[in-house]
Structure formats: structure tokens, C-alpha cells
Design a protein around this motif. Structure first.
Motif, PDB file in Angstrom:
ATOM      1  N   UNK A 157      25.110  -4.760 -33.149  1.00 19.32           N
ATOM      2  CA  UNK A 157      26.360  -4.103 -32.796  1.00 19.32           C
ATOM      3  C   UNK A 157      27.479  -4.563 -33.730  1.00 19.32           C
ATOM      4  N   UNK A 158      28.510  -3.731 -33.920  1.00 19.19           N
ATOM      5  CA  UNK A 158      29.602  -4.117 -34.824  1.00 19.19           C
ATOM      6  C   UNK A 158      30.628  -5.037 -34.178  1.00 19.19           C
ATOM      7  N   UNK A 159      30.204  -5.876 -33.254  1.00 16.86           N
ATOM      8  CA  UNK A 159      31.131  -6.848 -32.678  1.00 16.86           C
ATOM      9  C   UNK A 159      30.340  -8.045 -32.161  1.00 16.86           C
ATOM     10  N   UNK A 160      31.044  -9.128 -31.915  1.00 13.01           N
ATOM     11  CA  UNK A 160      30.469 -10.319 -31.306  1.00 13.01           C
ATOM     12  C   UNK A 160      31.386 -10.764 -30.187  1.00 13.01           C
ATOM     13  N   UNK A 161      30.802 -11.120 -29.044  1.00 14.88           N
ATOM     14  CA  UNK A 161      31.565 -11.639 -27.921  1.00 14.88           C
ATOM     15  C   UNK A 161      31.378 -13.154 -27.834  1.00 14.88           C
ATOM     16  N   UNK A 162      32.271 -13.802 -27.097  1.00 13.60           N
ATOM     17  CA  UNK A 162      32.230 -15.254 -26.981  1.00 13.60           C
ATOM     18  C   UNK A 162      30.966 -15.723 -26.270  1.00 13.60           C
ATOM     19  N   UNK A 163      30.502 -16.889 -26.673  1.00 14.91           N
ATOM     20  CA  UNK A 163      29.369 -17.512 -25.990  1.00 14.91           C
ATOM     21  C   UNK A 163      29.840 -18.443 -24.881  1.00 14.91           C
ATOM     22  N   UNK A 164      31.158 -18.643 -24.769  1.00 18.65           N
ATOM     23  CA  UNK A 164      31.680 -19.575 -23.774  1.00 18.65           C
ATOM     24  C   UNK A 164      31.453 -19.035 -22.363  1.00 18.65           C
ATOM     25  N   UNK A 165      31.040 -19.919 -21.481  1.00 16.28           N
ATOM     26  CA  UNK A 165      30.929 -19.586 -20.056  1.00 16.28           C
ATOM     27  C   UNK A 165      31.688 -20.606 -19.219  1.00 16.28           C
ATOM     28  N   UNK A 166      32.608 -21.272 -19.842  1.00 15.45           N
ATOM     29  CA  UNK A 166      33.426 -22.295 -19.200  1.00 15.45           C
ATOM     30  C   UNK A 166      34.164 -23.062 -20.281  1.00 15.45           C
ATOM     31  N   UNK A 167      34.770 -24.170 -19.903  1.00 12.01           N
ATOM     32  CA  UNK A 167      35.521 -24.999 -20.836  1.00 12.01           C
ATOM     33  C   UNK A 167      34.547 -25.772 -21.721  1.00 12.01           C
ATOM     34  N   UNK A 168      34.556 -25.544 -23.055  1.00 13.34           N
ATOM     35  CA  UNK A 168      33.614 -26.284 -23.911  1.00 13.34           C
ATOM     36  C   UNK A 168      33.849 -27.780 -23.926  1.00 13.34           C
ATOM     37  N   UNK A 169      35.036 -28.242 -23.491  1.00 18.69           N
ATOM     38  CA  UNK A 169      35.254 -29.686 -23.390  1.00 18.69           C
ATOM     39  C   UNK A 169      34.347 -30.306 -22.333  1.00 18.69           C
ATOM     40  N   UNK A 170      33.837 -29.484 -21.407  1.00 16.91           N
ATOM     41  CA  UNK A 170      32.921 -29.975 -20.391  1.00 16.91           C
ATOM     42  C   UNK A 170      31.483 -30.063 -20.908  1.00 16.91           C
ATOM     43  N   UNK A 171      31.266 -29.612 -22.121  1.00 18.70           N
ATOM     44  CA  UNK A 171      29.940 -29.619 -22.740  1.00 18.70           C
ATOM     45  C   UNK A 171      30.075 -30.280 -24.113  1.00 18.70           C
ATOM     46  N   UNK A 172      29.997 -31.622 -24.186  1.00 16.40           N
ATOM     47  CA  UNK A 172      30.279 -32.311 -25.454  1.00 16.40           C
ATOM     48  C   UNK A 172      29.477 -31.810 -26.651  1.00 16.40           C
ATOM     49  N   UNK A 173      28.165 -31.559 -26.535  1.00 15.75           N
ATOM     50  CA  UNK A 173      27.457 -31.048 -27.723  1.00 15.75           C
ATOM     51  C   UNK A 173      27.990 -29.692 -28.183  1.00 15.75           C
ATOM     52  N   UNK A 174      28.329 -28.806 -27.232  1.00 17.97           N
ATOM     53  CA  UNK A 174      28.885 -27.511 -27.609  1.00 17.97           C
ATOM     54  C   UNK A 174      30.239 -27.676 -28.279  1.00 17.97           C
ATOM     55  N   UNK A 175      31.082 -28.541 -27.735  1.00 16.58           N
ATOM     56  CA  UNK A 175      32.403 -28.746 -28.329  1.00 16.58           C
ATOM     57  C   UNK A 175      32.262 -29.242 -29.768  1.00 16.58           C
ATOM     58  N   UNK A 176      31.332 -30.175 -29.986  1.00 16.66           N
ATOM     59  CA  UNK A 176      31.124 -30.693 -31.344  1.00 16.66           C
ATOM     60  C   UNK A 176      30.693 -29.567 -32.275  1.00 16.66           C
ATOM     61  N   UNK A 177      29.779 -28.722 -31.808  1.00 14.27           N
ATOM     62  CA  UNK A 177      29.315 -27.601 -32.630  1.00 14.27           C
ATOM     63  C   UNK A 177      30.447 -26.630 -32.925  1.00 14.27           C
ATOM     64  N   UNK A 178      31.254 -26.337 -31.907  1.00  9.77           N
ATOM     65  CA  UNK A 178      32.365 -25.396 -32.074  1.00  9.77           C
ATOM     66  C   UNK A 178      33.341 -25.897 -33.137  1.00  9.77           C
ATOM     67  N   UNK A 179      33.763 -27.150 -33.042  1.00  8.75           N
ATOM     68  CA  UNK A 179      34.750 -27.667 -33.991  1.00  8.75           C
ATOM     69  C   UNK A 179      34.139 -27.798 -35.386  1.00  8.75           C
ATOM     70  N   UNK A 180      32.907 -28.275 -35.469  1.00  9.25           N
ATOM     71  CA  UNK A 180      32.257 -28.363 -36.777  1.00  9.25           C
ATOM     72  C   UNK A 180      32.154 -26.985 -37.424  1.00  9.25           C
ATOM     73  N   UNK A 181      31.817 -25.981 -36.608  1.00 10.47           N
ATOM     74  CA  UNK A 181      31.710 -24.613 -37.118  1.00 10.47           C
ATOM     75  C   UNK A 181      33.067 -24.105 -37.594  1.00 10.47           C
TER      76      UNK A 181
END
Length: 420
Positions: free
Chosen positions: A202-226
Motif C-alpha cells: 500500500x502507498x502508506x505506512x501506519x504506526x506500529x505503536x500500541x502504547x507508550x514505547x517508553x514502557x517497552x525499553x527494547x522498542x524505545x531503543x529501536x525507535x530512537x536508533x532508527x
């Protein structure tokens, strides 16, 4: 304690009130016309208005579709390349007869209410015509000729689209800067692309977040690194653009003179929330970023377990030899957690980090929600409690000029624009 706009910046606040009253009537509507619009909203939906930029230059705007083929998408591994969308605002000329660009495309506007309300509870899911908000920038206008201009990059807050940074970007561009707002796909609520790539049907992308990424340390690290990798790739693309090449992956034409208007040797960055984290750490990692503004972004990782503290990002652990401005509010509910990393940043010798606070304000006040939320409340689409939670009780005739003043004056000191 530290300086606040209400107690130590009286001149700024007084001029902010005077200027704000004019800029919020951005299209010159009379009170009678405003009442007529309100009567028509029952059938058309509320049309929100962006504050008018105050600088001497008209602004142009264009978008770039950038593809980093050196890395797969970290947030959607099935996509083998990292795609980005950015918007470039710049001083323009020969604008007569050109249309104003919309803040959001029809597709993005159609998906925005659901994703925005999930990120910011209290925002209305109906009753607003998000596609109808015009910017004050002329689509595809030629860039103003003359000396090359400093480039400022903007990284939005988690889940927010780059479109919610339009007002501040236009303000900076109207004062002589080239401003590049960056969407981080998979993080931003919804990102529209001009085509499809392998692995993205599809010609769009939606967020993968399903809550506050600060509550998921590995996800937060990936998000900021990205995000940091995104910023550095955008800088590469802007260097190519300034050298006369077209970095748009779809080969779409560029506004006349855009590349010649950019000075990739003078780069600043500013960001909100997760974007503030991003630009501060990007400045630490990449010397091309010469100054940065962190608008209420943590400078540490979330704690890995209850009762522990998160690891400081290197920028807060070691400091940085370039200017950093920290902008906060008194209404941020997590300001105690924020304080630890900001205090560490301020403790480094050398005096390159400064800090300011806006009172009676909340986290969203650094975005276009500062102007939009009071309009939504006046239209009966948002409660007074939700207004305070989202942007605070501060009036936009104070908050909008306050944020503009501090960001613009910071870059004017450290990366002055021609004629600024």
C-alpha cells in the motif's frame, strides 16, 4: 529552578501577546465571518487555521521521497529498504498565482483522526476537516536566489506526523532558513508515499505503536536508533541535493533553485518529545549537526526493570561541545523523570546547554496542537480538561510566539540566516 517565560521574559511575553493576536487571525477573517464559518461547520466540519508566519519572506514547500537501500526497515523488517518522506520549507519568490499547499493530503487526513486520538486521547475522531487546513506556503514555488541558507531538521514526537510541525517550520523558513520536517515511518501515525516498494503493498505506512514505547525499553531503543539513522540519511540526501543531484527516489521534479539554496555545512536540528531525544543524540553522533533544540525529550533510556534507572544517552553522559537548548513545560506529567537526564546534561562544564520553561503549558504546546486544540475546544469538539492535558491552559497568543521566539532566536545566534 530555571527561567520561565512568565517571570523572567516579560518583554518576550508582552510582544508575544501583541503578535499572537494578529497571527492567529491568519486569514484576516472578521468576527462576523468567523461566526458564519461556525454556523456552517455542522455540515462541512471544522476547518482549523495555522498561525501566520512573521518573517519577511514568502515560503515555498515541496516533498521528497527518500530511500535508504543500505538498511531494511527496522520497524517493519519485511520491507527490505528504509523509506522516508520529508517536507522542505524554504524562502521563495515568484509566488504570484501559485496555490497554498494543504497541511495534509486527503489520504493522510482521512487516516489522521483515528491514529491521532490513539496517541492523544481526547482529540475528536470526527467533526474536523483535516484536509482543509491550508498552510501559508506555496507549493513548488522557486527558491529565493542569493546566499545559501542554513538547514534545520525537525523530528516529531512519537506517533505524530511531520505535518504537526508545520507552523514552526513555516515561521523559521519565513526568516530565511531551509527547514526539513521528517516523518519516521512505522513510528509516525501514518505516512503516505508516492508509490509502492518491494514488501509494501500500500502507498502508506501506519504506526506500529500500541502504547507508550517508553514502557517497552527494547522498542524505545529501536525507535530512537532508527530515528537517528534517519536524520543522518536525510543529511546525506540534502548534501546530494545541494551538490545538484535529485535525491527523490521517484525522480519527481524539484522546485527551481532549491539545491542552490541549501548550505549543508550549516545544519541545525530541533525535535519534540522522542524527536528531542533524537536530535540531541544525533548532534552528539554527527558533527554535521551544529546546534539543536530538544523540546521535552528524554535524554535517557527507559528503566529495564522497576526500581532501576535508565542508562543515559551518550549526549547526557558525556556532554557535547555544540549548543543545545532544552525547552520544557510545567505541565509535563513525567517532568520528574525528565529532570534526571536534563540535569546531567546541564551539569557538564562549558556552558553549551541552556534551558527554558513555559508555564501553564503541557507537552503538546510545542506542536501545531498549541493553535489547534483551543480551536477544537471553542468548537465544542474537545473538553476543557482535555485541552489542559494536551497543551495546558496557556493561551495560544502567548504559547505560539513563545516557542517561535526561543527556537528562532537560538538558531539566529548559532546559525544566522542571510538577512536574519
Amino acid at each position: 529552578m530555571f527561567p520561565t517565560g512568565a517571570t523572567t521574559r516579560r518583554g518576550v511575553v508582552r510582544s508575544a501577546v501583541l503578535a499572537g493576536a494578529a497571527l492567529l487571525l491568519a486569514d484576516g477573517a472578521t468576527p462576523a465571518q468567523a461566526r458564519q464559518r461556525q454556523r456552517s461547520r455542522a455540515t462541512t466540519g471544522v476547518t482549523l487555521r495555522l498561525p501566520r508566519p512573521t518573517g519577511p519572506y514568502p515560503t515555498g514547500v515541496t516533498t521528497l521521497y527518500l530511500v535508504d537501500r543500505s538498511r531494511p526497515d527496522p520497524l517493519t523488517p519485511s520491507i527490505p529498504v528504509r523509506e522516508l518522506m520529508v517536507t522542505v520549507f524554504y524562502p521563495a519568490h515568484a509566488v504570484h498565482g501559485r496555490p497554498f499547499a494543504s497541511q495534509m493530503s486527503a489520504m493522510a487526513a482521512g487516516k489522521f483522526p483515528e491514529t491521532a486520538a490513539a496517541i492523544h486521547p481526547g482529540l475528536p475522531t470526527s467533526g474536523v476537516d483535516w484536509a482543509a487546513t491550508p498552510t501559508h506556503s506555496y507549493a513548488g514555488a522557486p527558491a529565493r536566489p542569493g546566499r545559501r541558507r542554513p538547514v534545520l531538521l525537525y523530528s516529531p514526537g512519537g506517533g505524530d506526523p511531520r505535518a504537526m510541525g508545520t507552523g514552526l517550520a513555516e515561521e523559521l523558513a519565513s526568516h530565511g532558513y531551509a527547514v526539513v520536517t521528517v516523518d519516521h515511518p512505522g513510528d509516525a501515525g501514518v505516512v503516505e508515499f508516492p508509490g509502492t516498494s518491494d514488501g509494501r503493498p500500500e502507498p502508506w505506512r501506519e504506526t506500529v505503536f500500541r502504547g507508550d514505547p517508553r514502557m517497552d525499553p527494547p522498542l524505545f531503543r529501536t525507535v530512537i536508533d532508527t530515528r537517528i539513522a534517519d536524520i543522518r540519511f536525510v543529511l546525506d540526501a540534502l548534501e546530494a541535493l545541494a551538490a545538484g543531484r535529485n535525491p527523490d527516489a521517484a525522480g519527481r521534479p524539484l522546485p527551481e533553485g532549491l539545491g542552490r539554496a541549501l548550505d549543508p555545512r550549516r545544519v541545525g536540528a530541533y525535535g519534540h518529545s522522542a524527536g528531542g531525544t533524537t536530535v540531541a543524540e544525533a548532534m552528539y553522533e554527527d558533527r554535521r549537526v551544529r546546534a539543536a533544540v530538544d523540546m521535552e525529550g528524554y535524554l535517557d533510556h527507559p528503566a529495564e526493570a522497576p526500581g532501576r534507572v535508565g542508562e543515559l544517552y551518550p549526549v547526557a553522559r558525556h556532554g557535547v561541545d555544540r549548543p543545545l537548548l532544552l525547552l520544557g513545560t510545567d505541565g509535563f506529567p513525567e517532568r520528574r523523570q525528565l529532570e534526571r537526564s536534563w540535569s546531567a546534561m546541564l551539569a557538564h562544564p562549558g556552558g553549551r546547554t541552556d534551558r527554558r520553561r513555559l508555564d501553564r503549558a503541557a507537552h503538546g504546546v510545542f506542536t501545531d496542537y498549541a493553535a489547534f486544540v483551543p480551536q477544537l475546544a471553542s468548537a465544542g469538539l474537545l473538553t476543557a480538561e482535555d485541552r489542559i492535558r494536551l497543551v495546558g491552559a496557556v493561551d495560544p497568543v502567548v504559547s505560539v510566539p513563545w516557542v517561535r521566539h526561543h527556537v528562532r532566536s537560538f538558531f539566529a545566534r548559532h546559525l544566522p540566516a542571510p538577512g536574519a
